[in-house]
Design a protein around this motif. Structure first.
Motif, PDB file in Angstrom:
ATOM      1  N   VAL A  68       2.426   1.716  -8.713  1.00 37.63           N
ATOM      2  CA  VAL A  68       2.306   2.576  -9.862  1.00 37.63           C
ATOM      3  C   VAL A  68       3.639   4.441 -10.270  1.00 37.63           C
ATOM      4  CG1 VAL A  68       2.261   3.188 -12.311  1.00 37.63           C
ATOM      5  CG2 VAL A  68       0.849   1.053 -11.098  1.00 37.63           C
ATOM      6  N   GLY A  69       4.393   4.244 -10.868  1.00 39.76           N
ATOM      7  CA  GLY A  69       5.266   5.470 -10.448  1.00 39.76           C
ATOM      8  C   GLY A  69       5.942   5.794  -9.756  1.00 39.76           C
ATOM      9  N   ASN A  70       5.822   4.988  -8.686  1.00 37.03           N
ATOM     10  CA  ASN A  70       6.568   5.589  -7.095  1.00 37.03           C
ATOM     11  C   ASN A  70       6.087   6.706  -6.741  1.00 37.03           C
ATOM     12  OD1 ASN A  70       7.846   3.044  -7.025  1.00 37.03           O
ATOM     13  ND2 ASN A  70       9.423   3.823  -8.491  1.00 37.03           N
ATOM     14  N   LEU A  71       5.023   6.981  -6.965  1.00 34.31           N
ATOM     15  CA  LEU A  71       4.269   7.915  -6.892  1.00 34.31           C
ATOM     16  C   LEU A  71       4.091   8.492  -4.964  1.00 34.31           C
ATOM     17  CD1 LEU A  71       1.044   9.061  -9.280  1.00 34.31           C
ATOM     18  CD2 LEU A  71       3.417  10.077  -9.407  1.00 34.31           C
ATOM     19  N   PHE A  72       4.549   7.472  -3.821  1.00 34.38           N
ATOM     20  CA  PHE A  72       3.856   7.543  -2.803  1.00 34.38           C
ATOM     21  C   PHE A  72       4.678   7.264  -2.409  1.00 34.38           C
ATOM     22  CE2 PHE A  72      -0.522   7.987  -4.869  1.00 34.38           C
ATOM     23  CZ  PHE A  72      -0.755   9.381  -4.248  1.00 34.38           C
ATOM     24  N   SER A  73       5.017   6.530  -0.919  1.00 33.98           N
ATOM     25  CA  SER A  73       6.201   6.119   0.156  1.00 33.98           C
ATOM     26  C   SER A  73       5.765   5.692   1.617  1.00 33.98           C
ATOM     27  CB  SER A  73       7.153   6.981   0.014  1.00 33.98           C
ATOM     28  OG  SER A  73       7.250   8.905   1.366  1.00 33.98           O
ATOM     29  N   LEU A  74       6.227   5.366   2.566  1.00 33.29           N
ATOM     30  CA  LEU A  74       5.725   4.804   3.581  1.00 33.29           C
ATOM     31  C   LEU A  74       6.398   5.024   4.895  1.00 33.29           C
ATOM     32  CD1 LEU A  74       3.992   1.144   2.385  1.00 33.29           C
ATOM     33  CD2 LEU A  74       2.798   3.512   3.530  1.00 33.29           C
ATOM     34  N   SER A  75       6.308   5.079   5.565  1.00 34.38           N
ATOM     35  CA  SER A  75       7.083   5.304   7.117  1.00 34.38           C
ATOM     36  C   SER A  75       8.363   3.866   6.804  1.00 34.38           C
ATOM     37  CB  SER A  75       6.606   5.117   8.537  1.00 34.38           C
ATOM     38  OG  SER A  75       5.759   6.094   8.295  1.00 34.38           O
ATOM     39  N   PRO A  76       9.556   4.514   7.354  1.00 32.22           N
ATOM     40  CA  PRO A  76      10.289   3.541   7.527  1.00 32.22           C
ATOM     41  C   PRO A  76       9.853   2.820   8.625  1.00 32.22           C
ATOM     42  CG  PRO A  76      11.422   5.459   8.297  1.00 32.22           C
ATOM     43  CD  PRO A  76      10.253   5.650   7.318  1.00 32.22           C
ATOM     44  N   PRO A  77      10.914   1.249   8.340  1.00 34.43           N
ATOM     45  CA  PRO A  77      10.599   0.086  10.081  1.00 34.43           C
ATOM     46  C   PRO A  77      10.741   0.982  11.438  1.00 34.43           C
ATOM     47  CG  PRO A  77      10.886  -1.175   8.017  1.00 34.43           C
ATOM     48  CD  PRO A  77      12.023   0.283   7.330  1.00 34.43           C
ATOM     49  N   SER A  78      11.818   1.445  11.605  1.00 35.25           N
ATOM     50  CA  SER A  78      12.111   2.228  12.621  1.00 35.25           C
ATOM     51  C   SER A  78      10.613   3.561  12.697  1.00 35.25           C
ATOM     52  CB  SER A  78      13.549   2.716  12.780  1.00 35.25           C
ATOM     53  OG  SER A  78      13.320   3.962  11.316  1.00 35.25           O
ATOM     54  N   ALA A  79      10.528   3.585  11.542  1.00 33.35           N
ATOM     55  CA  ALA A  79       8.984   5.028  12.086  1.00 33.35           C
ATOM     56  C   ALA A  79       7.301   4.299  12.142  1.00 33.35           C
ATOM     57  CB  ALA A  79       9.534   6.028  11.052  1.00 33.35           C
ATOM     58  N   VAL A  80       7.756   3.255  11.963  1.00 34.62           N
ATOM     59  CA  VAL A  80       6.373   2.448  12.464  1.00 34.62           C
ATOM     60  C   VAL A  80       5.875   2.231  13.793  1.00 34.62           C
ATOM     61  CG1 VAL A  80       4.555   0.495  12.256  1.00 34.62           C
ATOM     62  CG2 VAL A  80       6.310   0.864  10.125  1.00 34.62           C
ATOM     63  N   VAL A  81       4.666   2.732  14.159  1.00 32.14           N
ATOM     64  CA  VAL A  81       4.115   2.540  15.385  1.00 32.14           C
ATOM     65  C   VAL A  81       3.156   1.616  15.821  1.00 32.14           C
ATOM     66  CG1 VAL A  81       3.348   4.085  17.758  1.00 32.14           C
ATOM     67  CG2 VAL A  81       4.693   5.203  15.308  1.00 32.14           C
ATOM     68  N   CYS A  82       3.618   1.372  17.444  1.00 33.94           N
ATOM     69  CA  CYS A  82       3.007   0.235  16.799  1.00 33.94           C
ATOM     70  C   CYS A  82       2.667  -0.106  18.989  1.00 33.94           C
ATOM     71  CB  CYS A  82       3.284  -1.375  17.625  1.00 33.94           C
ATOM     72  SG  CYS A  82       4.176  -2.066  15.528  1.00 33.94           S
TER      73      CYS A  82
END
Length: 200
Positions: free
Chosen positions: A108-122
């Motif tokens: 809600v409100g776009n208060l947060f963001s997540l790593s883009p797919p290229s930055a996800v570490v597995c």
């Protein structure tokens, strides 16, 4: 026991798990009704076929963030600058070599963001564990919202997914005065004039 005989049928007693064991050996004994009774043992190898499993665990940790918190009890001070990392979403998938994608199902409100797919570490082992960073995106104001509900969808390569909800607490920070003004009076004073009311 994982396998039992029911009459002439060999059946499982519970679900088999490929990630635990890829094969099982069973020995079956066949006995006749003659006199004397004769029997024969035969051993078989049962191969377990792998099926894709959905992600099973999604947690919110303070790793990489500026404010420590216990897992799944996220918190961030109000007025934290955009692009500041507040923590990390960690997802576990029971399948080997499984890459996962992260997105907000609710934010809600776009208060947060997540790593883009290229930055996800597995990291890959018996299970797959993938991590996505969580950043501040909007303006966090304790006086407007003391907490924010977010939901994260974690999806594997085959489209199976898990949605996990979290509450992010907004911590109050002492705010400086935001406005100063003077009312009343004439807002001027003659020189050499003492104790004259100017305003308040």
């Amino acid at each position: 026991e994982l396998f039992v005989m029911r009459g002439t049928q060999l059946v499982t007693t519970r679900p088999v798990d490929y990630e635990t064991a890829q094969s099982h050996s069973v020995t079956i004994r066949v006995t006749d009704s003659g006199t004397p009774s004769m029997s024969k043992d035969e051993t078989f190898t049962i191969i377990v076929l792998d099926n894709n499993d959905a992600p099973i665990l999604v947690s919110f940790t303070s790793a990489g963030g500026t404010t420590p918190f216990t897992d799944n009890n996220a918190q961030v001070p109000e007025n934290t600058a955009p692009l500041t990392q507040i923590g990390t979403i960690v997802a576990t998938d029971p399948d080997k070599n499984q890459s996962l994608g992260f997105l907000f199902e609710r934010n809600v409100g776009n208060l947060f963001s997540l790593s883009p797919p290229s930055a996800v570490v597995c990291t890959f082992g018996v299970q797959s564990v993938c991590k996505a960073k969580v950043f501040v995106r909007g303006v966090l104001n304790f006086e407007a919202n003391t907490s924010v509900n977010v939901s994260v969808r974690v999806t594997d390569k085959s489209g199976l997914f898990k949605i996990q909800s979290f509450i992010i607490r907004i911590l109050d920070v002492n705010d400086k005065p935001i406005d100063i003004y003077v009312t009343g009076g004439v807002l001027n004073v003659n020189e050499n004039e003492a104790q004259k009311f100017v305003g308040e």
